[in-house]
Scaffold this motif. Structure first.
Motif, short mmCIF file in Angstrom:
data_model
loop_
_atom_site.label_atom_id
_atom_site.label_comp_id
_atom_site.label_asym_id
_atom_site.label_seq_id
_atom_site.Cartn_x
_atom_site.Cartn_y
_atom_site.Cartn_z
N ARG A 8 81.20 46.35 32.30
CA ARG A 8 80.74 44.93 32.74
C ARG A 8 79.70 44.94 33.70
O ARG A 8 78.92 44.20 34.03
N SER A 9 79.87 46.15 34.70
CA SER A 9 78.68 46.03 35.73
C SER A 9 77.38 46.30 35.02
O SER A 9 76.32 45.59 35.51
N ALA A 10 77.37 47.16 33.95
CA ALA A 10 76.13 47.32 33.23
C ALA A 10 75.66 46.04 32.62
O ALA A 10 74.40 45.83 32.58
N ALA A 11 76.60 45.30 31.88
CA ALA A 11 76.35 43.99 31.50
C ALA A 11 75.58 43.16 32.49
O ALA A 11 74.76 42.50 32.16
N ARG A 12 76.28 42.91 33.68
CA ARG A 12 75.72 42.09 34.67
C ARG A 12 74.34 42.46 35.21
O ARG A 12 73.50 41.67 35.41
N LEU A 13 74.15 43.68 35.15
CA LEU A 13 72.70 44.13 35.63
C LEU A 13 71.62 44.01 34.55
O LEU A 13 70.57 43.13 34.76
N ALA A 14 72.11 43.97 33.29
CA ALA A 14 71.07 43.72 32.23
C ALA A 14 70.98 42.23 32.01
O ALA A 14 69.92 41.84 31.84
N ALA A 15 72.13 41.31 32.16
CA ALA A 15 71.92 40.03 32.21
C ALA A 15 71.16 39.51 33.35
O ALA A 15 70.21 38.53 32.99
N HIS A 37 69.80 43.88 22.96
CA HIS A 37 70.65 44.48 22.22
C HIS A 37 70.17 45.91 21.53
O HIS A 37 70.80 46.63 21.34
N HIS A 38 69.03 45.64 21.12
CA HIS A 38 68.45 46.80 20.33
C HIS A 38 67.62 47.99 21.44
O HIS A 38 67.22 48.87 20.85
N HIS A 39 67.16 47.38 22.35
CA HIS A 39 66.48 48.49 23.08
C HIS A 39 66.60 48.44 24.65
O HIS A 39 66.27 49.44 25.34
N ARG A 40 67.62 47.73 25.36
CA ARG A 40 68.00 47.81 26.41
C ARG A 40 69.35 48.34 26.98
O ARG A 40 69.61 48.95 28.00
N LEU A 41 70.27 47.72 26.39
CA LEU A 41 71.65 47.89 26.62
C LEU A 41 72.10 49.33 26.13
O LEU A 41 71.86 50.11 25.29
N GLY A 42 72.70 50.21 27.54
CA GLY A 42 73.17 51.46 27.43
C GLY A 42 72.06 52.43 27.14
O GLY A 42 72.05 53.40 26.75
N ALA A 43 70.70 52.15 27.54
CA ALA A 43 69.73 52.76 27.58
C ALA A 43 69.85 54.11 28.52
O ALA A 43 70.47 54.23 29.37
N ALA A 51 76.00 53.41 31.80
CA ALA A 51 77.16 52.88 30.89
C ALA A 51 76.81 51.82 29.96
O ALA A 51 75.88 51.23 30.30
N ASP A 52 77.48 51.83 28.72
CA ASP A 52 77.30 50.93 27.71
C ASP A 52 77.64 49.80 28.27
O ASP A 52 78.94 49.72 28.76
N ALA A 53 76.89 48.75 28.18
CA ALA A 53 77.13 47.44 28.58
C ALA A 53 78.08 46.81 27.50
O ALA A 53 78.17 46.87 26.57
N GLU A 54 78.95 46.03 27.96
CA GLU A 54 80.04 45.06 27.30
C GLU A 54 79.13 43.98 26.74
O GLU A 54 78.84 43.06 27.37
N ILE A 116 81.70 38.26 43.20
CA ILE A 116 80.78 38.28 44.42
C ILE A 116 80.23 39.76 44.95
O ILE A 116 79.20 40.20 45.12
N SER A 117 81.23 40.85 44.60
CA SER A 117 80.98 42.13 44.68
C SER A 117 80.17 42.75 43.74
O SER A 117 79.24 43.35 44.08
N GLU A 118 80.26 42.22 42.54
CA GLU A 118 79.48 42.69 41.52
C GLU A 118 77.93 42.31 41.61
O GLU A 118 77.23 43.00 41.41
#
Length: 149
Positions: A8-15, A37-43, A51-54, A116-118
């Motif tokens: 989820r942390s990885a997903a937030r940063l990617a978002a 989805h194809h080039h950035r998540l879990g890079a 970490a792989d993003a959710e 907030i923390s994330e």
């Protein structure tokens, strides 16, 4: 930290990165999601593996923040100091605040302190202590309005 928390942390940063890119380039939401989805998540960058993003969580934050941008921007603007407007904030800051505000508004399954923390952690990737304090204060003020105790 659990693997779900890390994803989820990885997903937030990617978002936040996706929201920033969308504002810079005007990329349509489907194309934006496809690219991430194809080039950035879990890079993997050099030796560090992130970490792989959710993916479903990433999609929800990005599509929700974009779909509700006017509402979110109005709520953020309402918490800015007199004389400040959203236009005065730089684009990465707007992306951090929009994603955090979206979660506060639309994801009651995520506890307020976690949101907030994330986003303080995300802000840490872009900013110094002063800006992190700004993110903390604004999201906290927003949470008091949209998630009354």
């Amino acid at each position: 930290m659990s693997s779900r928390s890390l994803s989820r942390s990885a997903a937030r940063l990617a978002a936040v990165q996706a929201l920033y890119q969308q504002e810079m380039e005007g990329t349509a939401t489907p194309a934006l999601l496809h690219e991430f989805h194809h080039h950035r998540l879990g890079a993997t960058i050099e030796e560090a593996t992130y970490a792989d993003a959710e993916v479903a969580f990433f999609d929800d934050v990005v599509t929700g923040a974009l779909a509700r941008r006017d509402e979110i921007d109005a709520k953020i603007e309402g918490k800015l100091a007199d004389g400040w407007s959203l236009a005065r904030l730089d684009k990465p800051m707007k992306a951090v605040l929009r994603a955090g505000a979206y979660e506060l508004l639309a994801r009651p399954d995520v506890p307020t302190p976690t949101v907030i923390s994330e986003y303080l952690d995300v802000a840490d990737a872009f900013y110094d202590k002063r800006e992190k304090g700004f993110v903390n204060g604004l999201l906290d003020a927003l949470a008091k309005d949209v998630r009354p105790a």
